[in-house]
Design a protein around this motif. Structure first.
Motif, mmCIF file in Angstrom:
data_model
loop_
_atom_site.group_PDB
_atom_site.id
_atom_site.type_symbol
_atom_site.label_atom_id
_atom_site.label_comp_id
_atom_site.label_asym_id
_atom_site.label_seq_id
_atom_site.Cartn_x
_atom_site.Cartn_y
_atom_site.Cartn_z
ATOM 1 N N LYS A 148 5.455 16.867 0.985
ATOM 2 C CA LYS A 148 4.730 17.521 -0.352
ATOM 3 C C LYS A 148 5.355 16.803 -1.435
ATOM 4 O O LYS A 148 6.463 16.407 -1.560
ATOM 5 C CB LYS A 148 4.973 18.859 -0.250
ATOM 6 C CG LYS A 148 4.138 19.571 1.162
ATOM 7 C CD LYS A 148 4.855 21.138 0.734
ATOM 8 C CE LYS A 148 4.318 21.633 1.883
ATOM 9 N NZ LYS A 148 4.177 21.382 3.192
ATOM 10 N N ASP A 149 4.643 16.949 -3.029
ATOM 11 C CA ASP A 149 4.783 16.158 -3.676
ATOM 12 C C ASP A 149 5.299 18.183 -4.467
ATOM 13 O O ASP A 149 4.788 18.754 -3.934
ATOM 14 C CB ASP A 149 2.979 16.322 -4.600
ATOM 15 C CG ASP A 149 3.130 14.704 -4.296
ATOM 16 O OD1 ASP A 149 3.747 14.459 -4.458
ATOM 17 O OD2 ASP A 149 2.145 14.527 -4.303
ATOM 18 N N ASN A 162 0.869 -1.168 0.570
ATOM 19 C CA ASN A 162 -0.389 -0.098 -0.107
ATOM 20 C C ASN A 162 1.159 1.326 -0.289
ATOM 21 O O ASN A 162 0.841 2.140 1.621
ATOM 22 C CB ASN A 162 -0.643 0.370 1.118
ATOM 23 C CG ASN A 162 -2.087 0.984 1.339
ATOM 24 O OD1 ASN A 162 -2.454 1.774 0.506
ATOM 25 N ND2 ASN A 162 -2.947 1.594 2.364
ATOM 26 N N ILE A 220 2.079 7.484 0.990
ATOM 27 C CA ILE A 220 2.755 8.752 1.294
ATOM 28 C C ILE A 220 1.775 9.255 1.302
ATOM 29 O O ILE A 220 2.071 10.295 1.883
ATOM 30 C CB ILE A 220 2.249 8.443 -0.379
ATOM 31 C CG1 ILE A 220 3.735 7.607 -1.049
ATOM 32 C CG2 ILE A 220 2.481 10.425 -1.331
ATOM 33 C CD1 ILE A 220 3.397 7.866 -2.291
ATOM 34 N N PHE A 221 0.044 8.549 1.923
ATOM 35 C CA PHE A 221 -0.946 9.749 2.338
ATOM 36 C C PHE A 221 -0.545 9.946 3.708
ATOM 37 O O PHE A 221 -0.422 11.200 4.483
ATOM 38 C CB PHE A 221 -2.369 9.064 2.355
ATOM 39 C CG PHE A 221 -2.990 9.775 2.976
ATOM 40 C CD1 PHE A 221 -4.126 10.600 2.728
ATOM 41 C CD2 PHE A 221 -3.381 8.809 4.573
ATOM 42 C CE1 PHE A 221 -4.859 10.687 3.512
ATOM 43 C CE2 PHE A 221 -4.271 10.302 5.435
ATOM 44 C CZ PHE A 221 -5.259 10.386 4.856
ATOM 45 N N ASN A 222 0.202 8.881 4.390
ATOM 46 C CA ASN A 222 0.474 8.879 6.000
ATOM 47 C C ASN A 222 2.240 10.095 6.522
ATOM 48 O O ASN A 222 1.300 11.037 6.715
ATOM 49 C CB ASN A 222 1.302 8.146 6.275
ATOM 50 C CG ASN A 222 2.074 7.939 7.884
ATOM 51 O OD1 ASN A 222 1.610 8.606 8.911
ATOM 52 N ND2 ASN A 222 2.315 6.559 8.482
ATOM 53 N N ALA A 267 0.556 4.276 -1.343
ATOM 54 C CA ALA A 267 -0.279 5.645 -1.655
ATOM 55 C C ALA A 267 -0.455 5.441 -0.014
ATOM 56 O O ALA A 267 -0.814 6.577 -0.136
ATOM 57 C CB ALA A 267 -1.601 4.361 -2.008
ATOM 58 N N GLY A 268 -0.559 4.449 1.010
ATOM 59 C CA GLY A 268 -1.525 4.463 2.264
ATOM 60 C C GLY A 268 -0.018 5.077 2.443
ATOM 61 O O GLY A 268 -0.188 5.696 3.703
ATOM 62 N N LYS A 312 2.316 12.750 3.789
ATOM 63 C CA LYS A 312 2.521 13.940 3.291
ATOM 64 C C LYS A 312 1.795 14.182 5.055
ATOM 65 O O LYS A 312 1.226 15.669 5.609
ATOM 66 C CB LYS A 312 1.186 14.110 2.315
ATOM 67 C CG LYS A 312 1.761 13.279 1.455
ATOM 68 C CD LYS A 312 0.932 13.560 -0.132
ATOM 69 C CE LYS A 312 1.921 12.935 -1.283
ATOM 70 N NZ LYS A 312 0.482 13.592 -2.451
ATOM 71 N N ASN A 313 0.106 13.739 5.245
ATOM 72 C CA ASN A 313 -0.497 14.062 6.684
ATOM 73 C C ASN A 313 0.501 14.378 7.711
ATOM 74 O O ASN A 313 0.050 14.949 8.487
ATOM 75 C CB ASN A 313 -1.826 13.927 6.254
ATOM 76 C CG ASN A 313 -2.861 13.737 5.227
ATOM 77 O OD1 ASN A 313 -3.031 14.628 4.821
ATOM 78 N ND2 ASN A 313 -2.395 12.741 3.902
ATOM 79 N N ASN A 314 1.186 13.636 8.048
ATOM 80 C CA ASN A 314 1.449 13.442 9.325
ATOM 81 C C ASN A 314 3.374 14.189 9.526
ATOM 82 O O ASN A 314 3.129 14.509 10.830
ATOM 83 C CB ASN A 314 1.511 12.150 10.100
ATOM 84 C CG ASN A 314 0.479 11.475 10.191
ATOM 85 O OD1 ASN A 314 -0.770 12.170 10.418
ATOM 86 N ND2 ASN A 314 -0.217 10.035 10.131
#
Length: 152
Positions: free
Chosen positions: A130-131, A115, A120-122, A117-118, A124-126
């Motif tokens: 950044k892209d 996962n 990367i989400f983590n 994508a998960g 970015k959000n925590n």
């Protein structure tokens, strides 16, 4: 001299040392010894694997997460992050977050990660990842004045 509480609930951890010990206990709880079956005298026995210095190799049995740390400390994630705002606890929380961020980043390079994508989400959000895109433009800049407009 004890610090005065500005109101609200009293601090769960009385000192940075207490918090640091509990954070280390969380990380230890996520690890286990790495054992492998070895054939010896025709029998299979399980032996801990040791590194070149003779230390038992440890592997992660649980992923390292901020929420996992908060649950282990018996508080919620927001409370844990609020401790970072206190200069006494800041270094302990910062180190813990950095270790968890490193764990997540390493997962990006693990071919068995399912996962991405998960992950990367983590990040970015925590952790403020950044892209970023660098766009280069080459060529002439063309401008038109009222006189240059085409007539129908």
């Amino acid at each position: 001299m004890a610090k005065k509480n500005k109101g609200g609930r009293p601090l769960k951890f009385k000192s940075a040392r207490e918090l640091e010990e509990k954070i280390n206990a969380y990380f230890d709880s996520c690890m286990e010894e790495y054992w492998k079956p070895i054939e010896k005298d025709g029998e299979i026995i399980w032996m801990p694997i040791r590194d070149k210095d003779g230390n038992i190799v440890m592997i992660e049995k649980e992923p390292l997460t901020l929420t996992g740390l908060a649950v282990f400390l018996d508080c919620d994630r927001r409370t844990l992050l609020n401790y970072e705002e206190n200069e006494e606890f800041f270094p302990s929380i910062k180190r813990a977050k950095l270790r968890i961020e490193q764990y997540a980043e390493k997962q990006l390079f693990d071919k068995s990660s399912k996962n991405v994508a998960g992950i990367i989400f983590n990040l970015k959000n925590n952790y403020g990842w950044k892209d970023k895109q660098d766009i280069e433009h080459s060529g002439k800049l063309v401008t038109f004045s009222g006189e240059d407009e085409l007539e129908n």
